[in-house]
Design a protein around this motif. Structure first.
Motif, short mmCIF file in Angstrom:
data_model
loop_
_atom_site.label_atom_id
_atom_site.label_comp_id
_atom_site.label_asym_id
_atom_site.label_seq_id
_atom_site.Cartn_x
_atom_site.Cartn_y
_atom_site.Cartn_z
N LEU A 88 -15.06 -25.60 17.15
CA LEU A 88 -15.41 -26.59 16.13
C LEU A 88 -14.27 -27.57 15.90
N GLY A 89 -14.61 -28.82 15.62
CA GLY A 89 -13.55 -29.76 15.26
C GLY A 89 -14.12 -31.10 14.83
N GLY B 281 -17.04 -31.29 5.27
CA GLY B 281 -18.30 -30.85 5.87
C GLY B 281 -18.05 -29.85 6.99
N LYS B 282 -17.04 -30.15 7.81
CA LYS B 282 -16.70 -29.23 8.91
C LYS B 282 -16.31 -27.86 8.37
N ASP B 283 -15.53 -27.86 7.30
CA ASP B 283 -15.08 -26.57 6.76
C ASP B 283 -16.25 -25.76 6.20
N ILE B 284 -17.24 -26.45 5.64
CA ILE B 284 -18.42 -25.73 5.16
C ILE B 284 -19.19 -25.15 6.35
N VAL B 285 -19.28 -25.94 7.42
CA VAL B 285 -19.91 -25.43 8.65
C VAL B 285 -19.14 -24.20 9.14
N ASN B 286 -17.82 -24.29 9.12
CA ASN B 286 -16.98 -23.16 9.55
C ASN B 286 -17.32 -21.90 8.75
N PHE B 287 -17.32 -22.03 7.42
CA PHE B 287 -17.52 -20.78 6.69
C PHE B 287 -18.96 -20.27 6.71
N MET B 288 -19.93 -21.19 6.90
CA MET B 288 -21.31 -20.70 7.05
C MET B 288 -21.49 -19.98 8.39
N LEU B 289 -20.84 -20.50 9.44
CA LEU B 289 -20.89 -19.79 10.72
C LEU B 289 -20.17 -18.45 10.61
N ASP B 290 -19.05 -18.48 9.90
CA ASP B 290 -18.25 -17.28 9.71
C ASP B 290 -19.06 -16.19 9.00
N ASP C 21 -19.64 -20.41 23.35
CA ASP C 21 -21.05 -20.62 23.69
C ASP C 21 -21.48 -22.01 23.21
N VAL C 22 -20.90 -22.39 22.07
CA VAL C 22 -21.32 -23.62 21.40
C VAL C 22 -20.09 -24.46 21.04
N VAL C 23 -20.20 -25.77 21.26
CA VAL C 23 -19.17 -26.70 20.78
C VAL C 23 -19.79 -27.50 19.64
N ALA C 24 -19.10 -27.54 18.50
CA ALA C 24 -19.62 -28.22 17.31
C ALA C 24 -18.69 -29.37 16.95
N LEU C 25 -19.22 -30.59 17.04
CA LEU C 25 -18.41 -31.78 16.77
C LEU C 25 -18.82 -32.39 15.44
N SER C 26 -17.84 -32.60 14.58
CA SER C 26 -18.11 -33.18 13.27
C SER C 26 -17.51 -34.58 13.20
N GLY C 27 -18.18 -35.47 12.47
CA GLY C 27 -17.65 -36.81 12.28
C GLY C 27 -18.40 -37.55 11.19
#
Ligand code: B12
Length: 212
Positions: free
Chosen positions: A91-92, A102-111, A139-145
């Motif tokens: 993720l990045g 937003g990225k950090d929320i994605v991080n902790f929801m995936l976590d 398996d997955v690359v997650a791009l935030s912007g």
């Protein structure tokens, strides 16, 4: 309660926002609806910024407030876990963009949904994603912007992954702010997600018996 909460965040009343967050969580409020209220508040902040009613300091304060609220909410999300690791996500936030809430929320929801995540932070150069795919083997690359200019960084990142011969080894999802299906097609990602739950659903679909 929800309207008041949205307004105190949008009005930069940090103390009241934190008090309300704690009160709502203690009262059994749905943690996801608290995050949704934050998103609504950020829309108001963004509009006030566009109208020159708010300036950079307000954006910074809004960002800090959201981080503090997210930190309060996170422990309340941690019950919905099963024990097996679902898969790996790299993720990045893409090059040129430093928005990370937003990225950090994605991080902790995936976590909390049991993915192994490597978070590369913000303003991540294209080559870093490529190198990290080789070493971390996600398996997955997650791009935030969140910026319009980040869409071309997303496209360049996907192109670099392709050029390195790694495109068929990963699924790529994008998200953040105004990202939609048009930007997804432009960046040649596999999918976009409008929020952190969508990120989890996509990642789950691609791992654990999914179609990767
Ligand atoms: C806070 C903020 C900042 C903070 C960021 C702090 C931080 N640590 O992130 C600071 C002050 C640093 C900042 C700086 C700037 N900002 Co700013 N910022 C915002 C603001 C108000 C909120 C963004 C936010 O965090 N929202 C909250 C999150 C939770 O929103 P969300 O979209 O619901 O998040 C979900 C989804 O996006 C999704 N998601 C996120 N990533 C991913 C990834 C994947 C793979 C998936 C599936 C899903 C996903 O999941 C999230 C959680 O559910 C927005 C306004 C807005 N309406 O968004 C402007 C905004 C994004 N900023 C803007 C601008 C212009 C800037 C600056 C250029 C200002 C300047 N002149 O310097 C700089 C850019 C710096 C840079 N190089 O990046 C513009 C962008 C305009 C554009 N189209 O390009 C906006 C839209 C404001 C506006 N209306 O003008 N900003």
């Amino acid at each position: 309660m929800s309207d008041e909460f949205v307004n105190v965040i949008a009005d930069m009343d940090e103390d009241r926002a934190m008090a309300l967050t704690k009160e709502m969580l203690a009262g059994g409020a749905d943690p996801m609806s608290i995050l949704d209220d934050c998103r609504q508040a950020m829309e108001i902040v963004g509009k006030r910024f566009e109208l020159n009613e708010y300036f950079i300091p307000e954006l910074i304060l809004a960002g800090e407030m959201l981080k503090s609220i997210s930190a309060e909410v996170k422990p309340y999300l941690q019950h919905s876990i099963d024990s097996k690791k679902q898969g790996k996500v790299l993720l990045g936030t893409v090059q040129g963009d430093i928005h990370d809430i937003g990225k950090d929320i994605v991080n902790f929801m995936l976590d909390v949904n049991n993915f192994e995540i490597k978070d590369l932070g913000v303003d991540v150069p294209v080559e870093t994603f490529v190198e990290e795919i080789k070493s971390f083997q996600p398996d997955v690359v997650a791009l935030s912007g969140f910026l319009t200019l980040s869409y071309s960084s997303m496209k360049e990142t996907v192109e670099a992954i392709h050029a390195a011969g790694l495109r068929d080894k990963v699924k790529i999802m994008i998200g953040g702010g105004a990202v939609d299906e048009k930007i997804c097609a432009y960046a040649q990602a596999d999918a976009f997600g409008k929020d952190a739950m969508a990120a989890v659903d996509l990642a789950k679909g691609w791992t654990n018996g999914g179609s990767k």
